[in-house]
Write a protein that holds these residues in place. Structure first.
Motif, mmCIF file in Angstrom:
data_model
loop_
_atom_site.group_PDB
_atom_site.id
_atom_site.type_symbol
_atom_site.label_atom_id
_atom_site.label_comp_id
_atom_site.label_asym_id
_atom_site.label_seq_id
_atom_site.Cartn_x
_atom_site.Cartn_y
_atom_site.Cartn_z
ATOM 1 N N TRP A 182 0.807 -1.218 0.000
ATOM 2 C CA TRP A 182 0.000 0.000 0.000
ATOM 3 C C TRP A 182 0.840 1.268 0.000
ATOM 4 O O TRP A 182 0.320 2.347 0.307
ATOM 5 N N ASP A 183 2.114 1.166 -0.340
ATOM 6 C CA ASP A 183 2.958 2.352 -0.370
ATOM 7 C C ASP A 183 2.468 3.306 -1.450
ATOM 8 O O ASP A 183 2.272 2.919 -2.612
ATOM 9 N N GLU A 184 2.249 4.563 -1.068
ATOM 10 C CA GLU A 184 1.787 5.651 -1.946
ATOM 11 C C GLU A 184 0.398 5.381 -2.523
ATOM 12 O O GLU A 184 0.006 6.008 -3.516
ATOM 13 N N LYS A 185 -0.360 4.473 -1.941
ATOM 14 C CA LYS A 185 -1.739 4.233 -2.350
ATOM 15 C C LYS A 185 -2.683 4.715 -1.257
ATOM 16 O O LYS A 185 -2.300 4.817 -0.090
ATOM 17 N N LEU A 186 -3.908 5.000 -1.635
ATOM 18 C CA LEU A 186 -4.865 5.543 -0.687
ATOM 19 C C LEU A 186 -5.179 4.510 0.397
ATOM 20 O O LEU A 186 -5.508 3.358 0.099
ATOM 21 N N CYS A 187 -5.056 4.925 1.636
ATOM 22 C CA CYS A 187 -5.328 4.063 2.797
ATOM 23 C C CYS A 187 -6.300 4.791 3.718
ATOM 24 O O CYS A 187 -6.235 6.011 3.875
ATOM 25 N N ILE A 188 -7.182 4.020 4.339
ATOM 26 C CA ILE A 188 -8.154 4.559 5.283
ATOM 27 C C ILE A 188 -7.985 3.834 6.612
ATOM 28 O O ILE A 188 -7.906 2.599 6.651
ATOM 29 N N LEU A 189 -7.932 4.594 7.676
ATOM 30 C CA LEU A 189 -7.854 4.058 9.028
ATOM 31 C C LEU A 189 -9.140 4.372 9.759
ATOM 32 O O LEU A 189 -9.534 5.542 9.850
ATOM 33 N N VAL A 190 -9.833 3.355 10.266
ATOM 34 C CA VAL A 190 -11.052 3.543 11.050
ATOM 35 C C VAL A 190 -10.722 3.247 12.506
ATOM 36 O O VAL A 190 -10.053 2.262 12.823
ATOM 37 N N ALA A 191 -11.209 4.101 13.401
ATOM 38 C CA ALA A 191 -10.889 3.969 14.816
ATOM 39 C C ALA A 191 -12.038 4.522 15.644
ATOM 40 O O ALA A 191 -12.898 5.259 15.151
ATOM 41 N N ASP A 192 -12.014 4.172 16.925
ATOM 42 C CA ASP A 192 -13.059 4.595 17.847
ATOM 43 C C ASP A 192 -12.788 6.009 18.344
ATOM 44 O O ASP A 192 -11.827 6.666 17.947
ATOM 45 N N SER A 193 -13.640 6.459 19.268
ATOM 46 C CA SER A 193 -13.584 7.854 19.714
ATOM 47 C C SER A 193 -12.290 8.189 20.448
ATOM 48 O O SER A 193 -11.918 9.368 20.526
ATOM 49 N N ALA A 194 -11.595 7.192 21.009
ATOM 50 C CA ALA A 194 -10.348 7.479 21.709
ATOM 51 C C ALA A 194 -9.293 8.037 20.768
ATOM 52 O O ALA A 194 -8.388 8.765 21.196
ATOM 53 N N TYR A 195 -9.388 7.720 19.485
ATOM 54 C CA TYR A 195 -8.404 8.164 18.506
ATOM 55 C C TYR A 195 -8.839 9.435 17.769
ATOM 56 O O TYR A 195 -8.229 9.806 16.778
ATOM 57 N N GLN A 335 -19.825 3.224 5.624
ATOM 58 C CA GLN A 335 -19.656 1.792 5.398
ATOM 59 C C GLN A 335 -18.285 1.305 5.868
ATOM 60 O O GLN A 335 -18.168 0.194 6.404
ATOM 61 N N SER A 336 -17.266 2.107 5.688
ATOM 62 C CA SER A 336 -15.934 1.729 6.152
ATOM 63 C C SER A 336 -15.873 1.673 7.668
ATOM 64 O O SER A 336 -15.263 0.765 8.239
ATOM 65 N N PHE A 337 -16.525 2.629 8.329
ATOM 66 C CA PHE A 337 -16.498 2.630 9.791
ATOM 67 C C PHE A 337 -17.292 1.454 10.357
ATOM 68 O O PHE A 337 -16.917 0.906 11.402
ATOM 69 N N ARG A 338 -18.382 1.069 9.705
ATOM 70 C CA ARG A 338 -19.154 -0.082 10.176
ATOM 71 C C ARG A 338 -18.312 -1.361 10.150
ATOM 72 O O ARG A 338 -18.473 -2.234 11.000
ATOM 73 N N GLN A 339 -17.390 -1.473 9.212
ATOM 74 C CA GLN A 339 -16.552 -2.654 9.147
ATOM 75 C C GLN A 339 -15.508 -2.663 10.252
ATOM 76 O O GLN A 339 -14.847 -3.697 10.477
ATOM 77 N N ARG A 340 -15.341 -1.541 10.952
ATOM 78 C CA ARG A 340 -14.377 -1.507 12.056
ATOM 79 C C ARG A 340 -14.710 -2.518 13.140
ATOM 80 O O ARG A 340 -13.813 -3.027 13.833
ATOM 81 N N PHE A 341 -15.986 -2.859 13.307
ATOM 82 C CA PHE A 341 -16.382 -3.758 14.379
ATOM 83 C C PHE A 341 -15.895 -5.185 14.133
ATOM 84 O O PHE A 341 -16.000 -6.029 15.025
ATOM 85 N N ASP A 342 -15.360 -5.474 12.942
ATOM 86 C CA ASP A 342 -14.792 -6.795 12.691
ATOM 87 C C ASP A 342 -13.565 -7.053 13.548
ATOM 88 O O ASP A 342 -13.245 -8.208 13.848
#
Length: 468
Positions: A182-195, A335-342
């Motif tokens: 994933w170098d230089e490619k679009l990445c998304i990080l999903v996290a809870d409220s602590a972050y 939709q991306s954030f909903r997958q965080r629960f995995d």
């Protein structure tokens, strides 16, 4: 994986196979009874001790090995991740999980950790360690696909740091490694409220190809971008923040820049109506060192109602921040954030089926090695999921045999023994070494030092200075 271990590679591979194919062992020693572990129970503890051992190196080399070794593991795991086809980005999830050790008085660096408690009235705290886990969330063909979350990095949260700080270091090591997919490619990080705190978002905004989607509390206060009037320009520093935007006060909201309406059907056939309101170019307060007015974000409000208009859950607020945030629509962000629960499913499976918190050791290094071995055993299940066949229990009449529609980690674990038996393992067969001479008569061991439980000081209140 075989080449990533410092020593005892054969015993480590047998241990990973036995752990991934475990269907009945409730303790670590019972893994030696697994047919995939053709060694004695002593080899389990030796494999755990020597798997990532760097104590034999010199002091300078030891620091370098500790920095390189997690990256080697990340490279091995990243080879199993397919390039996204349905979405133009890689999806990451970050969270911490508790490792309670309330009775390990000789275990160093113990502190008070957060642990959910199902009993009403009890405080959700315990004594032990906590670990920060960074994982990749693969694409799902359907909405009801199995909740896989492939861990790529696991680090213990020491007492002098917080889970957010350790998570930021993990993200930096992954984003700055040019050898990864994933170098230089679009990445998304999903996290809870602590972050969603300012310090974390400011550091992650430095990565040009990373977009962070974090949930925020419903009492946060943000600001609009200031309106720049070139005709009425004044001397001095220009205004950095516009009108106040309080999430708890509806009268402070201005008209949303984007509104999205969609529907979702649950597994039981219930239809949910989802309303997404998005405000672009929002700002949060910064400091002298963390100038957040340079990093605007998109604020998304998620409201879910049933077919008669009643709220199903409390409205949720999301922050989408990053240089490429405009490429992420509010619907994709939700939709991306909903997958965080995995990642929560991965934590539960690792603790219940992979014995993640069952290893009782007084050595911190051995505990950290065991967490990494558990992560690698989960990766093995992910790598074998295409070869697994569904083997339902006799009482599971509603499920058909060899049904590969939903391949969960539990399904792969049931059939893992057959898969490894057919494919084979790079581990060599054990050889008899004879009996150890044991201790010399009269030799005694020094008792271990008992360590107190340390309570982290609050960052809001400075430490009290000792007066003369």
């Amino acid at each position: 994986m075989y080449n990533c271990f410092e020593s005892c590679s054969d015993a480590c591979m047998n241990l990973l196979d036995a752990l991934a194919g475990n269907t009945g062992a409730s303790s670590i020693a019972e893994l030696s009874l697994n047919p995939l572990f053709p060694r004695s129970y002593n080899s389990i503890y030796k494999a755990r001790k020597e798997s990532f051992n760097t104590t034999s190196q010199e002091a300078n080399n030891e620091v370098e090995e500790e920095k390189e070794e997690p990256n080697n593991l990340i490279r091995v795991v990243s080879e199993l991740i397919d390039q996204p086809q349905q979405r133009p980005f890689y999806l990451f999830a970050l969270d911490t999980t508790p490792h309670p050790r309330p009775y390990a008085k000789t275990l160093a660096d113990r502190g008070y950790i957060y642990q959910p408690n199902t009993i009403i009235g009890n405080k959700p705290i315990n004594i032990g360690h906590s670990y920060s886990i960074l994982s990749i969330l693969p694409e799902k063909e359907t909405g009801n696909a199995a909740p896989w979350s492939i861990p790529i990095s696991g680090e213990r949260v020491s007492l002098d740091k917080s889970g957010v700080e350790v998570g930021g270091e993990q993200i930096s090591s992954v984003m700055c490694d040019s050898s990864l997919l994933w170098d230089e490619k679009l990445c998304i990080l999903v996290a809870d409220s602590a972050y969603s705190q300012r310090s974390f978002l400011f550091e992650q905004s430095k990565h040009k190809n990373l977009v962070v989607i974090a949930r925020v509390r419903s009492n946060r206060i943000f600001y609009q971008s200031p309106i720049i009037d070139e005709s009425n320009k004044k001397r001095g520093c220009p205004k950095k923040y516009g009108e106040r935007f309080n999430l708890a006060e509806v009268e402070t909201w201005h008209e949303p820049d984007e509104t999205t309406l969609t529907q979702q059907t649950t597994r039981k056939g219930r239809i949910l109506n989802i309303t997404l309101l998005a405000w672009h170019q929002m700002l949060m307060r910064g400091t002298k060192d963390q100038k957040m007015y340079r990093h605007p974000f998109t604020l998304v409000r998620v409201h879910v109602t049933d077919d008669i208009g009643n709220s199903v859950w409390k409205p949720m607020w999301l922050v989408v921040i990053g240089d490429q945030r405009e490429e992420i629509s509010p619907l994709v962000a939700y939709q991306s954030f909903r997958q965080r629960f995995d990642i929560e499913h991965m934590f539960r499976f690792s603790k219940q089926r992979l014995l993640m918190t069952q290893f009782q050791t007084p050595d911190v290094e051995h505990e950290e090695n065991w967490i990494r071995l558990v992560m690698l055993s989960y990766v093995q299940l992910w790598a074998a999921k295409e070869l697994a066949t569904h083997l339902p229990r006799p009482w599971e009449r509603s499920k058909e045999q060899n049904n590969d529609k939903i391949v969960t980690p539990s399904v792969v674990q049931r059939d893992f023994h057959r898969i490894i038996s057919e494919i084979g393992t790079p581990a060599r067969s054990p050889k008899t070494r004879g009996n150890s001479i044991g201790r010399v008569q009269g030799q005694t061991k020094t008792p271990r030092t008992k360590h107190p439980v340390v309570k982290k000081p609050s960052k809001s209140t400075p430490n009290k200075q000792n007066t003369a």
